[in-house]
Design a protein around this motif. Sequence first.
Motif, short mmCIF file in Angstrom:
data_model
loop_
_atom_site.label_atom_id
_atom_site.label_comp_id
_atom_site.label_asym_id
_atom_site.label_seq_id
_atom_site.Cartn_x
_atom_site.Cartn_y
_atom_site.Cartn_z
N LEU A 21 0.86 -1.17 0.00
CA LEU A 21 0.00 0.00 0.00
C LEU A 21 0.90 1.23 0.00
CD1 LEU A 21 -2.59 -1.04 2.75
CD2 LEU A 21 -2.51 -1.69 0.34
N GLU A 22 0.55 2.19 -0.84
CA GLU A 22 1.43 3.35 -0.98
C GLU A 22 0.76 4.63 -0.51
OE1 GLU A 22 4.20 1.73 -4.62
OE2 GLU A 22 2.69 3.24 -5.07
N CYS A 23 1.57 5.51 0.02
CA CYS A 23 1.10 6.80 0.52
C CYS A 23 2.04 7.88 0.03
CB CYS A 23 1.03 6.78 2.04
SG CYS A 23 0.55 8.36 2.77
N SER A 24 1.46 8.95 -0.49
CA SER A 24 2.24 10.11 -0.90
C SER A 24 1.62 11.37 -0.31
CB SER A 24 2.26 10.24 -2.43
OG SER A 24 2.95 9.18 -3.02
N GLN A 25 2.48 12.34 0.01
CA GLN A 25 1.97 13.60 0.57
C GLN A 25 2.69 14.79 -0.05
OE1 GLN A 25 3.74 15.58 3.31
NE2 GLN A 25 5.29 14.12 4.01
N THR A 26 1.92 15.87 -0.20
CA THR A 26 2.47 17.11 -0.74
C THR A 26 2.50 18.19 0.32
OG1 THR A 26 0.27 17.77 -1.52
CG2 THR A 26 1.68 16.58 -3.08
N LYS A 27 2.32 17.82 1.58
CA LYS A 27 2.26 18.80 2.66
C LYS A 27 3.66 19.20 3.16
CE LYS A 27 -1.24 18.84 5.40
NZ LYS A 27 -2.11 19.80 4.68
N GLY A 28 4.67 18.44 2.75
CA GLY A 28 6.02 18.76 3.23
C GLY A 28 6.27 18.37 4.67
N HIS A 29 5.44 17.50 5.20
CA HIS A 29 5.58 17.07 6.59
C HIS A 29 6.67 16.01 6.73
CE1 HIS A 29 1.20 18.35 7.73
NE2 HIS A 29 2.01 19.38 7.52
N ASP A 30 7.37 16.07 7.85
CA ASP A 30 8.40 15.07 8.11
C ASP A 30 7.81 13.76 8.61
OD1 ASP A 30 10.78 17.53 9.30
OD2 ASP A 30 10.60 16.58 7.34
N ARG A 31 6.75 13.85 9.38
CA ARG A 31 6.22 12.66 10.03
C ARG A 31 5.13 12.00 9.20
NH1 ARG A 31 5.85 13.50 16.51
NH2 ARG A 31 7.88 14.46 16.82
N MET A 32 5.23 10.67 9.12
CA MET A 32 4.20 9.89 8.43
C MET A 32 3.87 8.66 9.26
SD MET A 32 5.28 10.33 4.43
CE MET A 32 3.64 9.89 3.81
N TYR A 33 2.60 8.23 9.13
CA TYR A 33 2.09 7.15 9.97
C TYR A 33 1.26 6.20 9.12
CZ TYR A 33 2.72 11.01 13.32
OH TYR A 33 3.22 12.07 14.04
N TRP A 34 1.20 4.95 9.54
CA TRP A 34 0.24 3.99 9.02
C TRP A 34 -0.62 3.47 10.17
CZ3 TRP A 34 -1.52 2.97 4.38
CH2 TRP A 34 -0.72 3.26 3.26
N TYR A 35 -1.95 3.54 9.95
CA TYR A 35 -2.91 3.05 10.92
C TYR A 35 -3.79 1.99 10.27
CZ TYR A 35 -2.16 7.23 13.84
OH TYR A 35 -1.64 8.22 14.64
N ARG A 36 -4.35 1.19 11.13
CA ARG A 36 -5.35 0.22 10.69
C ARG A 36 -6.63 0.49 11.48
NH1 ARG A 36 -4.95 -6.31 10.93
NH2 ARG A 36 -7.18 -6.59 11.25
N GLN A 37 -7.77 0.42 10.78
CA GLN A 37 -9.06 0.62 11.45
C GLN A 37 -9.93 -0.61 11.27
OE1 GLN A 37 -11.73 3.73 9.95
NE2 GLN A 37 -12.40 4.14 12.02
N ASP A 38 -10.38 -1.14 12.38
CA ASP A 38 -11.34 -2.23 12.40
C ASP A 38 -12.61 -1.73 13.07
OD1 ASP A 38 -8.42 -3.65 12.94
OD2 ASP A 38 -9.70 -4.80 11.60
N PRO A 39 -13.76 -2.25 12.70
CA PRO A 39 -15.02 -1.76 13.28
C PRO A 39 -15.00 -1.77 14.80
CG PRO A 39 -15.46 -3.24 11.45
CD PRO A 39 -13.98 -3.30 11.71
N GLY A 40 -15.35 -0.64 15.40
CA GLY A 40 -15.46 -0.55 16.85
C GLY A 40 -14.14 -0.46 17.60
N LEU A 41 -13.02 -0.49 16.89
CA LEU A 41 -11.73 -0.47 17.58
C LEU A 41 -10.95 0.81 17.33
CD1 LEU A 41 -10.43 -4.12 17.13
CD2 LEU A 41 -11.54 -3.10 19.12
#
Lengths: 115, 112
Positions: A21-41
């Motif tokens: 899975l790929e993520c790109s950003q144009t905000k110029g931010h140094d910090r990047m994160y990956w999260y997972r979302q499951d129902p109710g959690l």
Amino acid sequence: DADVTQTPRNRITKTGKRIMLECSQTKGHDRMYWYRQDPGLGLRLIYYSFDVKDINKGEISDGYSVSRQAQAKFSLSLESAIPNQTALYFCATSDVGSLSYNEQFFGPGTRLTVL
Amino acid sequence: SQQGEEDPQALSIQEGENATMNCSYKTSINNLQWYRQNSGRGLVHLILIRSNEREKHSGRLRVTLDTSKKSSSLLITASRAADTASYFCATEGYNAGNMLTFGGGTRLMVKP
């Protein structure tokens, strides 16, 4: 154009397959994160990166790996996908240095289904 | 483990009514943030309240923070059908890196 983009937006795969899975950003931010979302959690942190040379495990890193190819790009890999990795995955960015607090900006998400 | 726990898990109200959502947390925080998520979309930051603040307003949003009870509430006044979404609290602790921990969210439905 969106500041934080994710590809693909939807993916169906089979058990044992490798997925990126790929993520790109144009905000110029140094910090990047990956999260997972499951129902109710809510959101659970998988990996995070404070800059290109910095990678850290989050709460649920087992079964996942990441690569920070550039300041703007942060990829999440599932080396051998399993059904309980079926979830909604979000990338986020932040710029704590200039704000002094951690407001995060999210991508639109990738819905992953592992059969 | 989740730092924030939200209550109720789901809330259904009529347009024009006020909606109140609560968040409780366990450890000391630097600030508490509220985010909104439209169905299947990414989260969007709504408002932040620092640990030394007790109340904050932004448009129709009012957030309170009680650090002695380790709790916060988000009030949406005069709700609209477009407010239908899930709302998450996120706590920023005094940990290295100012990491956020998200609660499980409150699903709000506003009926027209």
